[in-house]
Design a protein around this motif. Structure first.
Motif, PDB file in Angstrom:
ATOM      1  N   ALA A   6      11.744  -7.787 -11.566  1.00  0.00           N
ATOM      2  CA  ALA A   6       9.793  -7.300 -10.496  1.00  0.00           C
ATOM      3  C   ALA A   6       9.596  -5.946 -10.963  1.00  0.00           C
ATOM      4  O   ALA A   6      10.452  -4.959 -10.431  1.00  0.00           O
ATOM      5  N   PRO A   7       8.047  -5.343 -11.541  1.00  0.00           N
ATOM      6  CA  PRO A   7       8.145  -4.254 -11.688  1.00  0.00           C
ATOM      7  C   PRO A   7       8.065  -3.304  -9.929  1.00  0.00           C
ATOM      8  O   PRO A   7       7.272  -4.008  -9.360  1.00  0.00           O
ATOM      9  N   GLU A   8       8.584  -1.660 -10.332  1.00  0.00           N
ATOM     10  CA  GLU A   8       8.685  -1.194  -8.669  1.00  0.00           C
ATOM     11  C   GLU A   8       6.838  -0.704  -9.322  1.00  0.00           C
ATOM     12  O   GLU A   8       6.518   0.119  -9.730  1.00  0.00           O
ATOM     13  N   SER A   9       6.342  -0.681  -7.479  1.00  0.00           N
ATOM     14  CA  SER A   9       5.558   0.087  -7.563  1.00  0.00           C
ATOM     15  C   SER A   9       5.537   1.202  -6.832  1.00  0.00           C
ATOM     16  O   SER A   9       5.977   1.787  -6.797  1.00  0.00           O
ATOM     17  N   ALA A  10       3.945   1.408  -7.655  1.00  0.00           N
ATOM     18  CA  ALA A  10       4.150   3.882  -7.436  1.00  0.00           C
ATOM     19  C   ALA A  10       4.891   3.626  -6.055  1.00  0.00           C
ATOM     20  O   ALA A  10       5.157   5.642  -6.312  1.00  0.00           O
ATOM     21  N   GLY A  11       4.164   3.020  -5.401  1.00  0.00           N
ATOM     22  CA  GLY A  11       4.503   4.235  -3.920  1.00  0.00           C
ATOM     23  C   GLY A  11       6.249   3.478  -3.539  1.00  0.00           C
ATOM     24  O   GLY A  11       7.013   4.885  -3.132  1.00  0.00           O
ATOM     25  N   LEU A  15       8.659   7.105  -3.139  1.00  0.00           N
ATOM     26  CA  LEU A  15       9.853   7.727  -2.117  1.00  0.00           C
ATOM     27  C   LEU A  15      10.643   7.839  -2.571  1.00  0.00           C
ATOM     28  O   LEU A  15      11.429   8.800  -2.208  1.00  0.00           O
ATOM     29  N   SER A  16      11.129   7.135  -3.649  1.00  0.00           N
ATOM     30  CA  SER A  16      12.013   7.611  -4.589  1.00  0.00           C
ATOM     31  C   SER A  16      12.512   8.562  -4.676  1.00  0.00           C
ATOM     32  O   SER A  16      12.796   9.954  -4.455  1.00  0.00           O
ATOM     33  N   GLN A  93       4.473   4.713   1.153  1.00  0.00           N
ATOM     34  CA  GLN A  93       2.761   4.895   1.577  1.00  0.00           C
ATOM     35  C   GLN A  93       2.434   6.759   2.244  1.00  0.00           C
ATOM     36  O   GLN A  93       3.255   7.257   2.402  1.00  0.00           O
ATOM     37  N   LEU A  94       1.558   7.394   1.628  1.00  0.00           N
ATOM     38  CA  LEU A  94       1.827   8.777   2.403  1.00  0.00           C
ATOM     39  C   LEU A  94       1.083   8.787   3.741  1.00  0.00           C
ATOM     40  O   LEU A  94       0.022   7.851   3.146  1.00  0.00           O
ATOM     41  N   LEU A  95       2.004   9.868   4.835  1.00  0.00           N
ATOM     42  CA  LEU A  95       0.959   9.858   6.306  1.00  0.00           C
ATOM     43  C   LEU A  95      -0.117  10.984   6.333  1.00  0.00           C
ATOM     44  O   LEU A  95       0.652  11.946   5.520  1.00  0.00           O
ATOM     45  N   ALA A 144      -4.462   8.409   8.667  1.00  0.00           N
ATOM     46  CA  ALA A 144      -4.855   8.053   7.467  1.00  0.00           C
ATOM     47  C   ALA A 144      -3.661   7.210   6.963  1.00  0.00           C
ATOM     48  O   ALA A 144      -2.592   8.690   6.844  1.00  0.00           O
ATOM     49  N   ARG A 145      -3.708   6.582   6.509  1.00  0.00           N
ATOM     50  CA  ARG A 145      -2.267   6.036   4.835  1.00  0.00           C
ATOM     51  C   ARG A 145      -2.622   6.234   3.977  1.00  0.00           C
ATOM     52  O   ARG A 145      -4.623   5.489   3.748  1.00  0.00           O
ATOM     53  N   PHE A 146      -2.578   6.296   2.760  1.00  0.00           N
ATOM     54  CA  PHE A 146      -2.792   6.332   1.660  1.00  0.00           C
ATOM     55  C   PHE A 146      -1.851   5.407   0.595  1.00  0.00           C
ATOM     56  O   PHE A 146      -0.442   5.136   1.049  1.00  0.00           O
ATOM     57  N   GLN A 147      -2.353   4.453  -0.403  1.00  0.00           N
ATOM     58  CA  GLN A 147      -1.023   4.338  -1.478  1.00  0.00           C
ATOM     59  C   GLN A 147      -1.424   5.145  -2.933  1.00  0.00           C
ATOM     60  O   GLN A 147      -2.790   5.512  -3.079  1.00  0.00           O
ATOM     61  N   PHE A 148      -0.329   5.360  -3.076  1.00  0.00           N
ATOM     62  CA  PHE A 148      -0.205   5.922  -4.897  1.00  0.00           C
ATOM     63  C   PHE A 148      -1.165   4.831  -5.271  1.00  0.00           C
ATOM     64  O   PHE A 148      -0.349   3.969  -5.662  1.00  0.00           O
TER      65      PHE A 148
END
Length: 153
Positions: A6-11, A15-16, A93-95, A144-148
């Protein structure tokens, strides 16, 4: 955990990359892995690694950010580039944190673990880039929380 193939998400890619910055000393307005960074510099470094460019030009800023004017400059800037989310937390996620009630939001971190042992990676004055637990006192500061966005390389 991501299934095999499965492709790895941008999030998760974010994190990596954030983990690669752990140990970088704290330096206000800097964004150089291993040499120095602040919390915005950590985000800028992650963004450069994921997308190959700066998010946008960042003007010089003071440690108090826009508190005297009570302007949510950081929050507005994040909304231009990331996807604000509600609902379930997920690693990567970005906090965005408000460090005290009534102040502007001015601290960032990357959620690294959820659940009972929740944690986040952030650049913290006097500590550098660290992975810290996310107990109730920190959790209450999240505004707030954000996704890349997908499309990261």
């Amino acid at each position: 955990m991501i299934p095999q193939g499965a492709p790895e998400s941008a999030g998760l890619r974010a994190l990596s990359v954030a983990r690669d910055w752990v140990g970088t000393p704290y330096q206000h307005q800097a964004s150089v892995r291993g040499a120095g960074t602040d919390c915005l510099g950590l985000l800028r470094g992650i963004w450069r690694r994921l997308y190959g460019c700066e998010m946008e030009p960042i003007p010089p800023y003071t440690a108090d950010w826009a508190e005297p004017a009570h302007s949510e400059m950081l929050w507005l800037g994040l909304r231009r580039h990331l996807v604000e989310v509600t609902g379930a937390e997920s690693p990567g996620q970005l906090l965005l944190f408000r460090m005290r009630a009534g102040a502007v939001a001015k601290h960032l971190g990357i959620l690294s673990r959820t659940g009972r042992n929740a944690a986040f990676i952030h650049a913290y004055t006097g500590h550098g880039v660290v992975e810290s637990p996310l107990p109730a006192p920190w959790r209450r500061r999240i505004v707030a929380r954000f996704q890349f966005p997908e499309g990261a390389r």
